[in-house]
Enzyme design. Structure first.
Site, PDB file in Angstrom:
ATOM      1  N   ASP A 217      17.583  15.657 -29.599  1.00 17.16           N
ATOM      2  CA  ASP A 217      18.858  16.077 -30.065  1.00 17.16           C
ATOM      3  C   ASP A 217      19.819  15.186 -29.822  1.00 17.16           C
ATOM      4  O   ASP A 217      19.818  14.423 -28.444  1.00 17.16           O
ATOM      5  CB  ASP A 217      19.056  17.323 -29.735  1.00 17.16           C
ATOM      6  CG  ASP A 217      20.486  17.998 -29.985  1.00 17.16           C
ATOM      7  OD1 ASP A 217      20.444  18.353 -31.221  1.00 17.16           O
ATOM      8  OD2 ASP A 217      21.310  18.385 -29.260  1.00 17.16           O
ATOM      9  N   GLU A 266       1.144   7.636 -22.327  1.00 15.97           N
ATOM     10  CA  GLU A 266       0.474   8.101 -21.177  1.00 15.97           C
ATOM     11  C   GLU A 266      -0.635   9.245 -21.511  1.00 15.97           C
ATOM     12  O   GLU A 266      -1.795   9.631 -20.986  1.00 15.97           O
ATOM     13  CB  GLU A 266       1.069   8.619 -19.961  1.00 15.97           C
ATOM     14  CG  GLU A 266       1.925   7.508 -19.222  1.00 15.97           C
ATOM     15  CD  GLU A 266       2.856   7.997 -18.411  1.00 15.97           C
ATOM     16  OE1 GLU A 266       2.695   9.325 -18.010  1.00 15.97           O
ATOM     17  OE2 GLU A 266       3.800   7.469 -17.841  1.00 15.97           O
TER      18      GLU A 266
END
Length: 546
Positions: A217, A266
């Protein structure tokens, strides 16, 4: 209080990695309004989970959930008090875990909103900053400033809130704090390392739970220009605005997203991040998608383009050129929780014309190369609800003296699922409550009413998504080949060694006769394909296998 739950597997743990986002159709769920599982009139996570088979059968690839975090709901959850907890109105963290696991079992990925530009004024950090007063180290995590004027009675600069009025509020000790949206949404200061550390932790929390990505956002708002300089004029950025201002689209945001990309990787190659970035140009939006940054950005330039052939062709070309330059997929979107539904927007006060154009616009969008976003209810052809009583409105901009018009509630009315009376299956009890009232005539637009009707908008979406998934020339791609067409008509070809596809769109108010380019696949309106020529109805789109 932050909640805890055991981690769920990602949707792709047992599958080879692929860049699924390059052709994905992603469906936005606005949790308040999708499905109410407990009958309190407010949509919730169990309600969404129960309806996930509907989304699988619709044919989408992923679900994007608007915020469901702990929040006072000053801006429908975009004022987050705790980024690791579910607001009780939506359920529990266990419910979120159940939702992710169920979605993955159905082959759906889950993207969640993250709100890093601002938090709630009830957030622990901000509460301490106020309680501890001037000199509190917590104030350095926000933009607290002294005011101007003889006694500091004037805001520190001339910045305006997107929701109207000044972007500054004064606290009891005389200091001012920055909020580019509502006063209940203080902006973080991303110059402070603790803010970076907190959001790294938040990202990992939800990735550990198993989500497949994040919609960011106000991705353009995290970094402000040094010194917080004046804009120099009023009438600044409103919702989805494209002005160049010192508080949006600053180059420093890109360092943040390079860091976030490393965190996503990751967890493997299939977790993604999508930017909600209001930028002056689509080329500026593409900067968020350079290698090592984010995966997608919403195409607001396309969303805000009128129903006009020349304008649409131009924005399609600009979008593809800009995204190809950074190796990113283009995205296409027609509606979301912040704008008037496109079935109303395109209608010019004529509901039938609006639906006709909306159906045609959807087939155009789904034919373009890249990824597409759908907003809940558009597959039902829902119009904007324009006559909500003032007493039920909740959009904070409605209560401000200036700014954007505060009519976002009209696209957030709960979905009709079945039945003859409100809330039309939104909740488990006939005649039960609904946080916003639904129009009585929505009984004819419900999922149950449209299912099995070959002329319905819902069945059009189902067929379109099936064809898009099956046809080798649709989905991911970098280019289209424009074909010669009359004024007011768009025609283009997409091809692969395994098949060729043609899309023809008549954006005029009259039927137009075109050479038949192939075998008809799908039309947004009744058409008359012929062996040599085809009559393409006004405001319609026809797909062809060529």
């Amino acid at each position: 209080m932050t909640q805890h739950v055991t981690a769920a597997p990602a949707a792709t743990d047992s599958a080879p990695a692929r860049e699924w986002w390059r052709d994905a159709v992603i469906y936005q769920v606005y949790p308040r309004s999708f499905a109410d599982g407990n009958g309190d009139g407010m949509g919730d996570l169990p309600g969404i989970t129960a309806r996930l088979p509907y989304l699988r059968d619709l044919g989408v690839d992923a679900v994007w959930l608007s915020p469901f975090y702990a929040s006072p709901q000053a801006d429908a959850g975009y004022d987050v008090a705790d980024y690791r907890a579910v607001d009780p109105m939506f359920g529990t963290l266990t419910d979120a875990d159940d939702l992710v696991r169920r979605a993955h079992s159905l082959g759906l990925r889950v993207i969640v909103d993250i709100v890093p530009n601002h938090c709630s004024d009830r957030h622990e950090w901000f509460g301490r900053a106020l309680r501890e007063g001037p000199g509190s180290p917590l104030r350095d995590r926000f933009h607290f400033r002294a005011g101007r004027g003889t006694d500091g009675e004037l805001p520190p600069n001339d910045w305006e809130s997107v929701f109207g009025g000044p972007a500054w509020t004064r606290v009891e000790d005389g200091a001012w704090y920055l909020h580019l949206f509502a006063p209940e949404q203080p902006d973080f200061d991303w110059a402070h390392p603790a803010v970076h550390d907190e959001f790294r932790s938040v990202l990992r929390f939800w990735l550990d739970l198993g989500v497949d990505g994040f919609r960011i956002d106000v991705a353009h708002g995290l970094v402000k220009a040094a010194g917080l300089p004046d804009v120099g004029h009023g009438e600044q950025v409103k919702l989805l605005g494209k002005q160049a201002v010192p508080y949006f689209d600053q180059d420093g945001v890109h360092e943040i997203y390079r860091d976030w990309r490393g965190i996503l990787e990751e967890y493997g190659a299939e977790r993604i991040a999508v930017a909600e970035a209001w930028t002056p140009t689509v080329e500026r939006s593409a900067r968020y998608l350079r290698p090592g940054e984010l995966h997608q950005a919403f195409n607001f330039e396309y969303l805000t383009t009128d129903w006009d052939a020349a304008a649409l062709r131009a924005v399609i070309d600009r979008s593809l050129t800009a995204m190809n330059a950074v190796g990113a997929p283009a995205t296409w979107v027609l509606s979301n929780h912040d704008v008037v539904r496109h079935s109303t927007r395109f209608g010019d006060a004529d509901e039938a014309r609006g639906l006709r154009r909306a159906r045609a616009a959807t087939l155009l969008m789904l034919a373009l190369p890249g990824s597409a976003y759908l907003y809940q209810g558009e597959e039902l052809g829902l119009p904007e609800v324009t006559e909500l009583p003032d007493e039920v409105r909740q959009d904070p901009a409605f209560f401000r003296g200036a700014g954007q018009d505060g009519t976002r509630d009209g696209c957030r009315v709960p979905l009709p699922w079945s039945g003859q009376h409100a809330p039309f299956g939104f909740g488990p009890v006939d005649g039960g409550p609904s946080w916003l009232p639904q129009p009585a005539d929505w009984k004819g637009l419900s999922v149950a009413a449209q299912t099995g009707d070959p002329t319905s908008t819902l069945e059009l979406y189902r067929r379109a998504l099936a064809v898009r998934r099956e046809h080798p020339a649709l989905g991911a791609g970098r280019a289209i080949e424009w074909l010669t067409a009359p004024d007011g008509v768009l025609a283009f070809r997409r091809g692969t060694p395994d098949g060729t596809f043609v899309c023809t769109v008549n954006l005029t108010a009259s039927d137009i006769t075109l050479p038949t380019p192939g075998t008809p696949l799908l039309a947004s309106a009744d058409a008359a394909p012929g062996a040599a020529q085809t009559v393409l109805p006004a405001d319609s789109t026809l797909w062809w296998a060529a």
